[in-house]
Design an enzyme around this catalytic site. Structure first.
Site, mmCIF file in Angstrom:
data_model
loop_
_atom_site.group_PDB
_atom_site.id
_atom_site.type_symbol
_atom_site.label_atom_id
_atom_site.label_comp_id
_atom_site.label_asym_id
_atom_site.label_seq_id
_atom_site.Cartn_x
_atom_site.Cartn_y
_atom_site.Cartn_z
ATOM 1 N N GLN A 315 0.829 -1.207 0.000
ATOM 2 C CA GLN A 315 0.000 0.000 0.000
ATOM 3 C C GLN A 315 0.863 1.258 0.000
ATOM 4 O OE1 GLN A 315 -0.243 -2.599 2.224
ATOM 5 N NE2 GLN A 315 -2.295 -2.654 3.147
ATOM 6 N N GLN A 337 0.255 -0.513 -5.838
ATOM 7 C CA GLN A 337 -0.913 -0.860 -5.024
ATOM 8 C C GLN A 337 -1.467 0.403 -4.361
ATOM 9 O OE1 GLN A 337 -0.402 -4.222 -2.427
ATOM 10 N NE2 GLN A 337 -2.222 -3.763 -1.214
ATOM 11 N N ASP A 338 -2.791 0.586 -4.479
ATOM 12 C CA ASP A 338 -3.489 1.718 -3.833
ATOM 13 C C ASP A 338 -3.018 3.082 -4.351
ATOM 14 O OD1 ASP A 338 -4.683 -0.269 -2.421
ATOM 15 O OD2 ASP A 338 -3.993 0.358 -0.454
ATOM 16 N N ASP A 359 -5.802 -2.983 -6.520
ATOM 17 C CA ASP A 359 -6.780 -2.070 -5.900
ATOM 18 C C ASP A 359 -6.412 -0.608 -6.145
ATOM 19 O OD1 ASP A 359 -7.714 -4.473 -4.866
ATOM 20 O OD2 ASP A 359 -6.854 -4.144 -2.884
ATOM 21 N N ARG A 427 -12.583 -5.849 -7.000
ATOM 22 C CA ARG A 427 -12.965 -6.815 -5.969
ATOM 23 C C ARG A 427 -13.596 -6.046 -4.806
ATOM 24 N NH1 ARG A 427 -7.621 -8.872 -2.655
ATOM 25 N NH2 ARG A 427 -6.487 -6.880 -2.542
#
Length: 521
Positions: A315, A337-338, A359, A427
């Site tokens: 993250q 990520q993120d 994500d 998701r």
């Protein structure tokens, strides 16, 4: 005698009719409580707080619920603020400090919601943001595997979470089906002006110039923001900061008090803000952002926001926005990520480029992306790519991620090896996750299933994932998941619920900024 009996009969008839009306009104309030997530708390409000008039019955119930929620939020903030921070280790203190700030913001949101003049759509947005704040507080502890400390904190805060979700449900129940903002497209918020259009369409004199090479007023964006604050920036008048081309290695935070700011750069990959904070290096996801903005009415054009921590650091946020009525025009967001944290409130993205792996568009805002390019990058070994992870926790929240007229494709580093990695549209981060792809071009890197579970069957029946008139090899829905919450949207009426006009109430605020947008489908 017959006349006297007739008068008495008439009197009794109207008395019974009035009694029936009173019971009907009370019954309506009771039915609202029955449909609330925690009816026992709602019923307590009815029995302990008398209402003024019959016509105000339901409205009073909503205000009483708001006030009770505000009281509990204030108490929760007091409890958290007065905790002995030395009882936490370094990572625990990081999560705790997030909670102090987030609950303070929740108090602000609830105070705004209580105003009787506030439109129901506004109140629903701010209550949804309060839920996002609560969940973000929790997530900070979970980032560092501090679940036992989180459980202790939740016990101390009592019924706050329950009263908040009740307020959200009650506000929705007593609200008209069409909000004032959605009806009145000619009414613009106070913070927009005719000058905003000129700022985005032509070169104008900025209030402050930031230039890394020393040719401006300041050499860092943070210095420029500090100057804006000293000079009255953050009021009703738009304050403009021109950020010249260059690489600005800094972490920037625009607090809630700094409203109506506009940043204008020299274009994607010309004006770049860059940093490398990550959860692996001891920052919560919330605090890892290279650039974070909370002040209402933020507009930015022609800048790149980047987190260079890399895929191994997990993250690592490039930009986080909690800014209501925020607009990102011709910008780029780069990370893994993120990457882009659409944390809360109303946000519009137009002609932007977003890069990431896992994500990488996530959060619980009312967020709409139009005419954007979404680039899926190469992840680390054994990772699966997911474009979105929407965080709607409660079915009454008006939040979601809508991606319209955009392109989802492989970034240059993934394209040669895209067959080695699975990539999905999203998701379910939270139980009522809501995401829609509408009229997008989806390339073949997206797995035929389209969507990936979070954990087992979590959220698969309660989420809303929709696809409407998408094209490209990956746009076919023939092999899509069979989840109860997945929707092949076939009719324009259903897809229209997720247009800028309806989902974002965009007609009431985007046109005045001069940013191009599509109101409908």
């Amino acid at each position: 005698m017959d006349k006297q009996i007739s008068i008495i009969t008439t009197f009794l008839f109207f008395h019974i009719l009035l009694l029936h009306f009173r019971l009907a009104k009370c019954g309506n309030a009771t039915s609202i409580c029955t449909s609330a997530p925690h009816p026992e708390l709602c019923n307590t409000l009815q029995t302990t707080s008398p209402r003024k008039t019959l016509d105000e019955n339901d409205v009073d119930l909503g205000r009483l619920s708001f006030r009770e929620t505000l009281a509990q939020a204030t108490n929760a903030h007091k409890i958290i603020s007065e905790m002995d921070s030395s009882s936490f280790d370094v990572l625990g203190r990081s999560a705790w400090s997030d909670c102090v700030e987030l609950y303070q913001d929740t108090i602000h949101l609830l105070n705004r919601s209580i105003d009787s003049k506030i439109d129901a759509f506004d109140a629903q947005t701010w209550l949804s943001a309060a839920i996002a704040n609560e969940q973000t507080c929790h997530s900070g502890f979970l980032d560092f595997n501090k679940s036992s400390q989180l459980e202790s904190l939740q016990l101390m805060l009592g019924d706050f979470s329950k009263t908040l979700t009740n307020s959200l449900a009650i506000n929705k129940a007593i609200s008209p089906s069409t909000s004032k903002q959605k009806r009145d497209s000619d009414h613009f918020p106070d913070w927009v002006s005719a000058r905003d259009r000129r700022l985005l369409r032509s070169s104008v004199k900025a209030d402050v110039v930031v230039a890394q090479d020393g040719s401006g007023d300041y050499t860092t964006i943070s210095e420029g923001l500090a100057a804006a604050k000293r000079r009255g920036g953050g009021g009703l008048r738009r304050f403009v900061i021109y950020v010249k081309k260059g690489f600005y290695r800094e972490n920037v935070e625009i607090k809630r008090s700094m409203q109506n700011l506009m940043l204008i750069g020299d274009g994607n990959d010309a004006t770049v803000v860059r940093s490398d904070r990550s959860v692996k290096d001891g920052f919560t996801t919330f605090r890892s952002a290279t650039f974070a903005v909370s002040g209402k009415g933020f507009i930015v054009r022609g800048m790149t926001f980047e987190n260079t921590a890399g895929p191994q650091k997990h993250q690592a946020v490039a930009l986080r926005s909690s800014s209501d009525f925020s607009i990102f025009f011709e910008c780029s967001f780069k990370g893994y990520q993120d990457t882009l944290y659409v944390h809360s409130q109303r946000q519009f993205y137009r002609n932007c480029d977003i890069y990431g792996t896992v994500d990488f568009i996530f959060g619980d805002a009312v967020a709409l992306f139009q005419n954007c390019n979404i680039y899926v990058r190469r992840p680390i070994i054994n990772q699966k790519n997911t474009v979105t992870a929407q965080g709607r926790k409660d079915p009454n929240e008006n939040t979601g991620i809508v991606i319209q007229n955009s392109v989802i494709t492989a970034a240059p580093d993934l394209r040669p090896v895209q067959s080695l990695y699975k990539s999905y549209l999203g998701r379910p981060w939270k139980e009522y996750s809501r995401t829609v792809f509408s009229k997008c071009v989806i390339d073949g890197l997206i797995d035929p299933a389209g969507w990936l579970p979070w954990s087992g069957d979590f959220g698969l029946a309660t989420l809303y994932y929709g696809e409407y008139m998408n094209s490209g090899v990956g746009g076919s829905t023939m092999g899509r998941v069979k989840w109860p919450g997945f929707h092949r949207i076939r009719y324009a009426a259903e897809a229209g619920m997720f247009s800028a006009r309806n989902f974002l109430a965009g007609d009431s605020w985007i046109p005045a900024t001069g940013v191009p947008f599509t109101s409908g489908l």
